[in-house]
Design an enzyme around this catalytic site. Structure first.
Site, PDB file in Angstrom:
ATOM      1  N   THR A  64     -51.577 -55.070  43.962  1.00  0.00           N
ATOM      2  CA  THR A  64     -51.564 -56.190  43.021  1.00  0.00           C
ATOM      3  C   THR A  64     -51.160 -57.482  43.718  1.00  0.00           C
ATOM      4  OG1 THR A  64     -50.910 -54.667  41.266  1.00  0.00           O
ATOM      5  CG2 THR A  64     -50.607 -57.011  40.836  1.00  0.00           C
ATOM      6  N   TYR A  68     -57.349 -50.784  31.495  1.00  0.00           N
ATOM      7  CA  TYR A  68     -58.269 -51.322  30.487  1.00  0.00           C
ATOM      8  C   TYR A  68     -58.939 -50.251  29.634  1.00  0.00           C
ATOM      9  CZ  TYR A  68     -61.697 -54.076  28.004  1.00  0.00           C
ATOM     10  OH  TYR A  68     -62.429 -54.650  27.010  1.00  0.00           O
ATOM     11  N   TYR A  93     -49.519 -44.904  41.081  1.00  0.00           N
ATOM     12  CA  TYR A  93     -48.934 -46.216  40.787  1.00  0.00           C
ATOM     13  C   TYR A  93     -48.921 -46.398  39.275  1.00  0.00           C
ATOM     14  CZ  TYR A  93     -48.451 -51.368  40.943  1.00  0.00           C
ATOM     15  OH  TYR A  93     -48.050 -52.669  40.769  1.00  0.00           O
ATOM     16  N   ARG A 130     -49.330 -53.869  33.350  1.00  0.00           N
ATOM     17  CA  ARG A 130     -50.654 -54.347  33.769  1.00  0.00           C
ATOM     18  C   ARG A 130     -51.783 -53.452  33.281  1.00  0.00           C
ATOM     19  NH1 ARG A 130     -51.225 -58.406  37.645  1.00  0.00           N
ATOM     20  NH2 ARG A 130     -49.261 -59.143  38.529  1.00  0.00           N
ATOM     21  N   LYS A 160     -45.265 -44.736  42.775  1.00  0.00           N
ATOM     22  CA  LYS A 160     -44.668 -46.063  42.639  1.00  0.00           C
ATOM     23  C   LYS A 160     -44.418 -46.262  41.147  1.00  0.00           C
ATOM     24  CE  LYS A 160     -45.541 -51.013  43.317  1.00  0.00           C
ATOM     25  NZ  LYS A 160     -46.514 -52.051  43.736  1.00  0.00           N
ATOM     26  N   ILE A 190     -41.766 -50.098  46.963  1.00  0.00           N
ATOM     27  CA  ILE A 190     -42.946 -50.869  47.362  1.00  0.00           C
ATOM     28  C   ILE A 190     -42.699 -52.256  46.791  1.00  0.00           C
ATOM     29  CG2 ILE A 190     -45.438 -51.122  47.144  1.00  0.00           C
ATOM     30  CD1 ILE A 190     -45.648 -48.089  47.126  1.00  0.00           C
TER      31      ILE A 190
END
Length: 290
Positions: free
Chosen positions: A43, A106, A132, A137, A160, A202
């Site tokens: 990202t 999404y 992740y 997000r 993560k 991270i």
């Protein structure tokens, strides 16, 4: 491979193009500063606006610059399983040590769909995989029960975890034990997550203060908790400043103010507002970074 301060490194641009020379310089700085791994095309690396060829070039440049000195964990996640497989295969071909795969975003699959997505990638590409989880997000949380199912797959070795929820972190570690390594995905949670049994981060903040980020993680690993706690609170204002606006706008702006990169983004990301940039400058001055 998966411990300490690992940088989710920015992708520098110059006149709209990937700036390889500046990128290589950033990587050298990180290795000298004690960063444990380089994560290109996450990202923070503006992966969403990189073309395929650029995406692979960024990964390849990281691998060549690092030259085996630390692991390179390539961001190759997408909301399409076939696209994720395609990019992960290419990262492996280029020589990446592992792959960071964001939860499909999404399209909001069910937990069963999330499981099948990662299982399909693991079966298609022989490379260590870091899950992740960033619901802020992706609009989807990988539940601890799903993480436990995925941890049974040999090549899925780490997560993560960026929910900021210590209860969720605790449950993942309780359910998975040593079957999966938990890494912080938000700098402000690195210290508490490592206290629960996480192995590192991270990190966004490591882009700006790599030596201090690496030292805090090392101190926790060594059992020097008091000094690590002091560093946690010392870094806290900088951690907050990295999210004054959407990541990676503040961190890239900070690096530009420090003379490390050009202040250049890809639309729809754009430069910071004047008021927020002033706030960021104040924080950077407090650390004597500018």
């Amino acid at each position: 491979m998966f411990k300490g301060s690992m940088v989710a490194i920015v992708t520098p641009f110059s006149n709209g193009r990937f700036d390889e020379k500046t990128y290589s310089g950033l990587i050298e700085w990180h290795i000298e500063s004690g960063t444990s791994a380089i994560i290109p095309c996450g990202t923070t690396g503006e992966s969403a606006t990189l073309e395929y060829d650029e995406h692979y070039r960024v990964i390849e440049t990281a691998i060549k610059t690092v030259n085996g000195r630390v692991p390179v964990i390539a961001g190759t996640g997408a909301n399409s399983t076939e696209e994720t497989i395609k990019m992960t295969k290419e990262a492996k071909r280029l020589g990446a040590d592992a792959s960071l795969l964001v939860c499909p975003y999404y399209n909001k699959p069910t937990q069963e769909g999330v499981y099948r997505h990662y299982k399909a990638v693991a079966e298609a590409v022989d490379i260590p995989i870091v899950l992740y989880n960033v619901p802020g997000r992706t609009a989807l949380n990988i539940l601890p029960s799903t993480v436990a199912r995925l941890a049974a797959i040999e090549s899925i070795v780490a997560i993560k975890e960026a929910t900021g929820d210590m209860k969720q972190t605790s449950e993942i570690i309780r359910l998975c034990g040593d079957a999966i390594t938990v890494l912080s995905g938000d700098d402000f949670t690195t210290f508490p997550q490592m206290m629960l049994g996480g192995k590192g981060a991270i990190s966004v903040t490591a882009n700006v203060m790599p030596k201090e980020s690496a030292r805090m993680c090392a101190l926790i690993e060594q059992g020097n908790i008091d000094e690590a706690k002091r560093l946690h609170y010392y870094l806290d204002p900088l951690n907050a400043a990295m999210f004054i606006e959407t990541n990676p706008i503040p961190v890239k702006t900070a690096l530009a103010l420090m003379g490390k990169v050009k202040e250049e983004f890809r639309l729809p990301l754009c430069e910071m507002s004047v008021s927020n940039k002033d706030k960021l400058k104040d924080v950077l001055r407090s650390y004597k970074l500018i």
